[in-house]
Structures are given as structure tokens and as C-alpha cells.
Design a protein around this motif. Structure first.
Motif, short mmCIF file in Angstrom:
data_model
loop_
_atom_site.label_atom_id
_atom_site.label_comp_id
_atom_site.label_asym_id
_atom_site.label_seq_id
_atom_site.Cartn_x
_atom_site.Cartn_y
_atom_site.Cartn_z
N ILE A 156 -50.74 -11.83 96.59
CA ILE A 156 -49.52 -12.03 95.81
C ILE A 156 -49.65 -13.19 94.83
O ILE A 156 -49.16 -13.12 93.71
N LYS A 157 -50.35 -14.25 95.22
CA LYS A 157 -50.52 -15.40 94.34
C LYS A 157 -51.28 -15.01 93.07
O LYS A 157 -50.90 -15.37 91.97
N SER A 158 -52.34 -14.26 93.23
CA SER A 158 -53.12 -13.80 92.08
C SER A 158 -52.30 -12.85 91.21
O SER A 158 -52.38 -12.90 89.98
N SER A 159 -51.52 -11.98 91.84
CA SER A 159 -50.69 -11.03 91.08
C SER A 159 -49.65 -11.76 90.23
O SER A 159 -49.46 -11.43 89.06
N ILE A 160 -49.00 -12.76 90.81
CA ILE A 160 -47.98 -13.52 90.08
C ILE A 160 -48.61 -14.28 88.94
O ILE A 160 -48.09 -14.29 87.82
#
Length: 172
Positions: A156-160
């Protein structure tokens, strides 16, 4: 691609895309166009090939797993490519994704139990294996199931971070 071509493509994709807004579709089209232009200049017109796709996923999301990079989510789990996720394929994916297993029982037995639980939850047509329709219905109802057999999507961190870069970079 010309502005008119981009607009026509965005309009067309927006009508058919169920999970993306018009601005998200526009950002994705612009990103794709940028990546194709960059790839074409680097590889003498080769276009957006597997290498560029893999490099993009690696740089944007930190994804390095070759199996994941070469396939979509369902195909990652469909190891033999027959269009179904069988008990054996589930067993292999779950066995490889579990970090800690109970010490008081045979590890493979615990994995077999998880396979049966997954089949009971996801096998809507009760044929003992998951078709794409079974898989799609199950993950639409419970998105965490996409990670059940091991990660196949960026964290999720990379996606955001990726979304923030794209939306910041796209002119309004």
C-alpha cells in the motif's frame, strides 16, 4: 499521441472502466504514453516491452519477484496455466507464503487445511478448483484474498507513493 487522440482514448476507456475515474484514466494514459515514448527512444522504436514494464514495476513499486512481474494476479496462482487454480497449486502457493507454522502438527497438514478453507470460501461452483469467475467473485467480495496465496500486488505504501507522483505530474 495527439491531444485529440488522448481525449478520445480517455473518453472511450472511461466509459468501459468501472473502477477508475476520468482523471485516473487520463493519468494512466499519459503515464503509458510517456513510458512508450521513453522506451522507444531507448530501444530504437521497440515500444513498451517486457523490460520497460518490469523496470517500471521495480522502480515504482519495488516489485522484484519474477513470477509476479511476468503474470496477472490470477495467472500468478494458476501455475500450470490451465485456467484453474487447483488444490495442488493452492498448496504450493500457501506453503511458500506461510512464515510460521504450528510446531505441534505436520506443516503440510496445516497447509492442506488452509487449502480446504480457501476452496470452501472461494469455489462458488463447487467443482473442487477455482475458475477465473470463482476467483474474481471472491476477491471482489474480499480484497484481502488477493494476498492469500502470497503477495502479487505492490504494498500500500508503494501504491500511494506512485499515485501521488502520477497525480502531481499530470496537468489539469
Amino acid at each position: 499521441m495527439s491531444r485529440k487522440g488522448v481525449k478520445l482514448l480517455v473518453d472511450s476507456l472511461t466509459r468501459s472502466a468501472k473502477h477508475f475515474s476520468k482523471s485516473e484514466v487520463e493519468c494512466l494514459v499519459n503515464l503509458f504514453d510517456t513510458l512508450v515514448a521513453r522506451a522507444s527512444s531507448q530501444f530504437a522504436g521497440a515500444g513498451f516491452d517486457r523490460t520497460v514494464f518490469r523496470d517500471t514495476l521495480h522502480s515504482a513499486f519495488g516489485m522484484t519477484d519474477d513470477v509476479v512481474l511476468d503474470r496477472d494476479c490470477f495467472a500468478v496462482y494458476d501455475l500450470n496455466g490451465d485456467g484453474y487454480i487447483s488444490r495442488e497449486e493452492m498448496f504450493q502457493m500457501l506453503k511458500n507464503s506461510l512464515l510460521i507454522q504450528p510446531a505441534d502438527e505436520e506443516p503440510d497438514e496445516g497447509v492442506k487445511d488452509l487449502v480446504e478453507i480457501a476452496l470452501k470460501k472461494m469455489d462458488y461452483d463447487h467443482d473442487g478448483k477455482l475458475s477465473f469467475a470463482d476467483f474474481e467473485k471472491a476477491v471482489r467480495e474480499e480484497k484481502l484474498l488477493l494476498e492469500a496465496f502470497g503477495p502479487c500486488l505492490p504494498d500500500i505504501k508503494s501504491s500511494i507513493s506512485f499515485e501521488q507522483k502520477i497525480f502531481r505530474a499530470t496537468p489539469k
